[in-house]
Motif scaffolding. Structure first.
Motif, PDB file in Angstrom:
ATOM      1  N   GLU A  90      -1.287  10.735   4.880  1.00 31.80           N
ATOM      2  CA  GLU A  90      -1.571  11.926   4.065  1.00 31.80           C
ATOM      3  C   GLU A  90      -1.097  11.724   2.630  1.00 31.80           C
ATOM      4  O   GLU A  90      -1.746  12.163   1.683  1.00 31.80           O
ATOM      5  CB  GLU A  90      -0.896  13.150   4.681  1.00 31.80           C
ATOM      6  CG  GLU A  90      -1.112  14.445   3.919  1.00 31.80           C
ATOM      7  CD  GLU A  90      -2.573  14.863   3.791  1.00 31.80           C
ATOM      8  OE1 GLU A  90      -2.873  15.722   2.931  1.00 31.80           O
ATOM      9  OE2 GLU A  90      -3.428  14.334   4.545  1.00 31.80           O
ATOM     10  N   CYS A  91       0.030  11.034   2.480  1.00 32.52           N
ATOM     11  CA  CYS A  91       0.500  10.716   1.131  1.00 32.52           C
ATOM     12  C   CYS A  91      -0.533   9.859   0.403  1.00 32.52           C
ATOM     13  O   CYS A  91      -0.805  10.082  -0.787  1.00 32.52           O
ATOM     14  CB  CYS A  91       1.840   9.983   1.209  1.00 32.52           C
ATOM     15  SG  CYS A  91       2.506   9.507  -0.395  1.00 32.52           S
ATOM     16  N   GLY A  92      -1.118   8.894   1.105  1.00 32.89           N
ATOM     17  CA  GLY A  92      -2.166   8.069   0.504  1.00 32.89           C
ATOM     18  C   GLY A  92      -3.377   8.892   0.096  1.00 32.89           C
ATOM     19  O   GLY A  92      -3.986   8.654  -0.954  1.00 32.89           O
ATOM     20  N   GLU A 117       6.775   3.108   6.753  1.00 26.76           N
ATOM     21  CA  GLU A 117       6.310   2.655   8.061  1.00 26.76           C
ATOM     22  C   GLU A 117       4.789   2.498   8.030  1.00 26.76           C
ATOM     23  O   GLU A 117       4.055   3.413   8.415  1.00 26.76           O
ATOM     24  CB  GLU A 117       6.732   3.647   9.152  1.00 26.76           C
ATOM     25  CG  GLU A 117       6.526   3.146  10.569  1.00 26.76           C
ATOM     26  CD  GLU A 117       7.431   1.970  10.915  1.00 26.76           C
ATOM     27  OE1 GLU A 117       6.990   1.120  11.702  1.00 26.76           O
ATOM     28  OE2 GLU A 117       8.561   1.899  10.400  1.00 26.76           O
ATOM     29  N   TRP A 118       4.347   1.359   7.550  1.00 27.66           N
ATOM     30  CA  TRP A 118       2.914   1.106   7.520  1.00 27.66           C
ATOM     31  C   TRP A 118       2.430   0.826   8.942  1.00 27.66           C
ATOM     32  O   TRP A 118       3.104   0.136   9.698  1.00 27.66           O
ATOM     33  CB  TRP A 118       2.613  -0.112   6.652  1.00 27.66           C
ATOM     34  CG  TRP A 118       3.336  -0.145   5.350  1.00 27.66           C
ATOM     35  CD1 TRP A 118       4.414  -0.915   5.037  1.00 27.66           C
ATOM     36  CD2 TRP A 118       3.052   0.628   4.183  1.00 27.66           C
ATOM     37  NE1 TRP A 118       4.826  -0.674   3.757  1.00 27.66           N
ATOM     38  CE2 TRP A 118       4.008   0.263   3.206  1.00 27.66           C
ATOM     39  CE3 TRP A 118       2.095   1.588   3.863  1.00 27.66           C
ATOM     40  CZ2 TRP A 118       4.029   0.822   1.930  1.00 27.66           C
ATOM     41  CZ3 TRP A 118       2.121   2.139   2.598  1.00 27.66           C
ATOM     42  CH2 TRP A 118       3.060   1.767   1.657  1.00 27.66           C
ATOM     43  N   PRO A 119       1.262   1.330   9.333  1.00 26.92           N
ATOM     44  CA  PRO A 119       0.717   1.001  10.658  1.00 26.92           C
ATOM     45  C   PRO A 119       0.562  -0.511  10.804  1.00 26.92           C
ATOM     46  O   PRO A 119       0.081  -1.181   9.888  1.00 26.92           O
ATOM     47  CB  PRO A 119      -0.653   1.697  10.657  1.00 26.92           C
ATOM     48  CG  PRO A 119      -0.534   2.760   9.613  1.00 26.92           C
ATOM     49  CD  PRO A 119       0.392   2.240   8.572  1.00 26.92           C
ATOM     50  N   ILE A 126      -2.803  -1.013   3.663  1.00 28.27           N
ATOM     51  CA  ILE A 126      -2.302   0.254   3.127  1.00 28.27           C
ATOM     52  C   ILE A 126      -1.348   0.015   1.954  1.00 28.27           C
ATOM     53  O   ILE A 126      -1.352   0.771   0.979  1.00 28.27           O
ATOM     54  CB  ILE A 126      -1.627   1.086   4.232  1.00 28.27           C
ATOM     55  CG1 ILE A 126      -2.671   1.527   5.256  1.00 28.27           C
ATOM     56  CG2 ILE A 126      -0.926   2.303   3.660  1.00 28.27           C
ATOM     57  CD1 ILE A 126      -2.188   2.472   6.308  1.00 28.27           C
ATOM     58  N   ILE A 127      -0.512  -1.027   2.037  1.00 28.10           N
ATOM     59  CA  ILE A 127       0.352  -1.353   0.893  1.00 28.10           C
ATOM     60  C   ILE A 127      -0.507  -1.606  -0.342  1.00 28.10           C
ATOM     61  O   ILE A 127      -0.248  -1.083  -1.433  1.00 28.10           O
ATOM     62  CB  ILE A 127       1.230  -2.587   1.196  1.00 28.10           C
ATOM     63  CG1 ILE A 127       2.251  -2.262   2.279  1.00 28.10           C
ATOM     64  CG2 ILE A 127       1.960  -3.042  -0.068  1.00 28.10           C
ATOM     65  CD1 ILE A 127       3.034  -3.455   2.770  1.00 28.10           C
ATOM     66  N   ASP A 128      -1.538  -2.416  -0.166  1.00 28.66           N
ATOM     67  CA  ASP A 128      -2.443  -2.703  -1.291  1.00 28.66           C
ATOM     68  C   ASP A 128      -3.133  -1.434  -1.779  1.00 28.66           C
ATOM     69  O   ASP A 128      -3.327  -1.248  -2.986  1.00 28.66           O
ATOM     70  CB  ASP A 128      -3.494  -3.744  -0.878  1.00 28.66           C
ATOM     71  CG  ASP A 128      -2.903  -5.136  -0.701  1.00 28.66           C
ATOM     72  OD1 ASP A 128      -1.785  -5.355  -1.207  1.00 28.66           O
ATOM     73  OD2 ASP A 128      -3.543  -5.984  -0.061  1.00 28.66           O
ATOM     74  N   LYS A 129      -3.499  -0.565  -0.817  1.00 30.30           N
ATOM     75  CA  LYS A 129      -4.162   0.687  -1.194  1.00 30.30           C
ATOM     76  C   LYS A 129      -3.226   1.560  -2.030  1.00 30.30           C
ATOM     77  O   LYS A 129      -3.641   2.115  -3.052  1.00 30.30           O
ATOM     78  CB  LYS A 129      -4.593   1.438   0.064  1.00 30.30           C
ATOM     79  CG  LYS A 129      -5.266   2.781  -0.222  1.00 30.30           C
ATOM     80  CD  LYS A 129      -5.622   3.503   1.068  1.00 30.30           C
ATOM     81  CE  LYS A 129      -6.212   4.876   0.764  1.00 30.30           C
ATOM     82  NZ  LYS A 129      -6.528   5.623   2.008  1.00 30.30           N
ATOM     83  N   TYR A 130      -1.965   1.677  -1.602  1.00 31.26           N
ATOM     84  CA  TYR A 130      -0.989   2.456  -2.366  1.00 31.26           C
ATOM     85  C   TYR A 130      -0.865   1.906  -3.786  1.00 31.26           C
ATOM     86  O   TYR A 130      -0.870   2.656  -4.765  1.00 31.26           O
ATOM     87  CB  TYR A 130       0.384   2.409  -1.678  1.00 31.26           C
ATOM     88  CG  TYR A 130       0.704   3.602  -0.812  1.00 31.26           C
ATOM     89  CD1 TYR A 130      -0.121   3.954   0.256  1.00 31.26           C
ATOM     90  CD2 TYR A 130       1.832   4.372  -1.039  1.00 31.26           C
ATOM     91  CE1 TYR A 130       0.183   5.039   1.067  1.00 31.26           C
ATOM     92  CE2 TYR A 130       2.149   5.451  -0.239  1.00 31.26           C
ATOM     93  CZ  TYR A 130       1.322   5.784   0.818  1.00 31.26           C
ATOM     94  OH  TYR A 130       1.625   6.857   1.605  1.00 31.26           O
ATOM     95  N   LEU A 131      -0.732   0.597  -3.887  1.00 35.46           N
ATOM     96  CA  LEU A 131      -0.577  -0.026  -5.202  1.00 35.46           C
ATOM     97  C   LEU A 131      -1.808   0.197  -6.067  1.00 35.46           C
ATOM     98  O   LEU A 131      -1.707   0.496  -7.264  1.00 35.46           O
ATOM     99  CB  LEU A 131      -0.292  -1.520  -5.049  1.00 35.46           C
ATOM    100  CG  LEU A 131       1.110  -1.859  -4.530  1.00 35.46           C
ATOM    101  CD1 LEU A 131       1.197  -3.305  -4.098  1.00 35.46           C
ATOM    102  CD2 LEU A 131       2.162  -1.560  -5.597  1.00 35.46           C
ATOM    103  N   GLU A 154       8.986  -2.003  -1.031  1.00 36.80           N
ATOM    104  CA  GLU A 154       7.685  -2.690  -0.961  1.00 36.80           C
ATOM    105  C   GLU A 154       6.829  -2.437  -2.197  1.00 36.80           C
ATOM    106  O   GLU A 154       6.004  -3.269  -2.571  1.00 36.80           O
ATOM    107  CB  GLU A 154       6.892  -2.236   0.281  1.00 36.80           C
ATOM    108  CG  GLU A 154       7.540  -2.601   1.598  1.00 36.80           C
ATOM    109  CD  GLU A 154       8.214  -1.398   2.238  1.00 36.80           C
ATOM    110  OE1 GLU A 154       8.124  -1.253   3.467  1.00 36.80           O
ATOM    111  OE2 GLU A 154       8.824  -0.603   1.504  1.00 36.80           O
ATOM    112  N   LEU A 155       6.995  -1.287  -2.818  1.00 41.08           N
ATOM    113  CA  LEU A 155       6.235  -0.982  -4.026  1.00 41.08           C
ATOM    114  C   LEU A 155       6.886  -1.590  -5.256  1.00 41.08           C
ATOM    115  O   LEU A 155       6.206  -2.090  -6.158  1.00 41.08           O
ATOM    116  CB  LEU A 155       6.104   0.533  -4.204  1.00 41.08           C
ATOM    117  CG  LEU A 155       5.381   1.291  -3.091  1.00 41.08           C
ATOM    118  CD1 LEU A 155       5.364   2.787  -3.398  1.00 41.08           C
ATOM    119  CD2 LEU A 155       3.951   0.775  -2.918  1.00 41.08           C
TER     120      LEU A 155
END
Length: 458
Positions: A90-92, A117-119, A126-131, A154-155
């Motif tokens: 949801e944050c994403g 806690e990435w799936p 998702i890490i790449d998506k956040y960035l 991680e960010l």
């Protein structure tokens, strides 16, 4: 009797002005008057800043507000349980909405943990998506003034590329930047390339948080330059310390302090065994230390406590030391002096407002002395009941003491000095990590560290 005014036909500008004086709850009630009032409820001027809370109680509300206000709100804070996959997703989603907002001026992530806690099956994606979304947010906003990434390791390992984008897009507007992290393993982590040159274009920067790994004389020299705004707050998080780390000289601290006389330095040691051992190298007389905190460092450097008492007597406001119990027992700190070093600190540091000591034995009489020395100026005095010792025979030089058994009038004596009702902290109110080694330590410090990263502008 004449009919009253028909509020449904009031000019929109009047309705918006009325709503601006109301709390959120009262605005929602007022919006039930009619369709016209509802249409004014989401005027951009009424939603200058929104806190999106993604827990179960606030998730539906935050989802609704993100869909309605996310593309025009000027300030956004996203609070979420970073160990919940649902809240991470949801944050994403909210990040995706905010990344298209050209009006955004200040943005903060406030996770519950320094780790997200990435799936498992989607972690890298998702890490790449956040960035990517954070980069889009930086790119699309016009005049970003504040950015906080919430200590997420991680960010923050990508700070160098994010700084490059911030510098080129918001160098002339950014006032508050928070890149300090929390390391899960403070003795084993990588050091990224974060050269001082990357901060060169931030001419208006007034508040900065950064890991000690990247603090250099060259960086601080940049902020003592007449073409820049005066740095007001510098928050330093200490983890491991490289053997070849450059020592910040007293001349550097003197130079930046002369240029920015109101500068306040906060020093946070987090699982930092190296940091505690190296404190006398980190401290310098001209460093304007206001807040000193150490969390779960397994040791108190008593020489550094004496140094603080001697050199920061006119600046220190906070001393906050938290450690876990060892075998269900409080530790004894080294004290070879006649007077307790914490009593001496309370006597010498005349601006002390907050004192916390958890995990170490301290005597009843010493706590009473601290309270008397600082009186009602001491806003918080946090001592666990189980860490307080009581001398059984004060007249005898070989008297023994018991821990956790408080005398009858002890709390009353402290309360009289503080001029408010005071009690020591019982076990039920202690951070679980103080009581149990296996408990998550982050619950004891994340809120405190994130409070250093709050936007304080308009």
């Amino acid at each position: 009797m004449a009919a009253g005014p028909n509020w449904a036909y009031s000019p929109g500008v009047i309705i918006v002005e009325i709503l601006s004086y109301l709390s959120l709850r009262d605005r929602l009630r007022a919006a039930s008057i009619c369709k016209r009032w509802r249409s004014c409820l989401f005027h951009p001027s009424l939603w200058n800043s929104v806190v999106f809370e993604l827990g179960e109680r606030g998730r539906a509300k935050s989802k609704f507000l993100a869909d309605r206000c996310g593309r025009f709100v000027r300030g956004a804070v996203v609070k979420f349980n970073s160990l919940s996959v649902a809240e991470v997703r949801e944050c994403g989603r909210i990040l995706a909405i905010l990344s298209e907002n050209k009006n955004l001026r200040h943005f903060s992530l406030q996770p519950s943990s320094c780790h997200i806690e990435w799936p498992d099956t989607e972690a890298v994606h998702i890490i790449d998506k956040y960035l990517d979304l954070i980069e889009c947010l930086i790119e699309h906003s016009c005049k970003l003034k504040h950015l906080s990434l919430g200590c997420v390791e991680e960010l923050l390992v990508h700070s160098s590329s994010l700084l490059q984008k911030l510098s080129s897009k918001h160098g002339s507007s950014l006032q508050s930047l928070h890149l300090a992290s929390v390391k899960e393993d403070s003795e084993n982590y990588g050091i990224i390339d974060l050269s001082p040159a990357k901060f060169h274009n931030f001419y208006l920067l007034q508040s900065l948080s950064l890991d000690y790994d990247y603090l250099t004389n060259e960086l601080l020299d940049q902020f003592a330059n007449s073409d820049r705004a005066k740095l007001q707050k510098l928050c330093i998080n200490v983890h491991g310390i490289e053997a070849d780390h450059e020592r910040i000289t007293n001349d550097t601290w003197r130079k930046i302090r002369n240029y920015s006389p109101k500068l306040e330095v906060t020093l946070n040691l987090i699982h930092s065994y190296d940091g505690v051992a190296s404190l006398l190298d980190i401290f310098q007389p001209a460093m304007p230390l206001i807040h000193f905190r150490q969390f779960f460092c397994s040791h108190v450097n008593m020489a550094s406590i004496s140094y603080i008492s001697s050199h920061y007597r006119n600046s220190l406001k906070t001393l906050h030391i938290v450690d876990g119990l060892v075998d269900d027992m409080s530790s004894l700190y080294d004290n070879h002096d006649m007077e307790d070093p914490f009593v001496m600190l309370a006597w010498q540091c005349q601006k002390l407002e907050h004192f916390t000591l958890m995990g170490y034995v301290i005597g009843e009489n010493d706590i009473v002395a601290i309270a008397r020395l600082r009186g009602q100026q001491l806003k918080t005095l946090n001592i666990p009941a189980r860490c307080i010792s009581t001398a059984e025979d004060e007249e005898e030089s070989n008297s023994w003491f018991s821990v956790g058994c408080i005398s009858r009038d002890f709390a009353k004596k402290v309360s009289e000095s503080l001029r408010y009702d005071w009690l020591p902290i019982e076990d039920d109110d202690l951070p679980m990590a103080v009581l149990r080694d296996e408990a998550d330590a982050e619950a004891a410090y994340m809120n405190t560290l994130l409070s250093d990263q709050v936007w304080e502008g308009e």
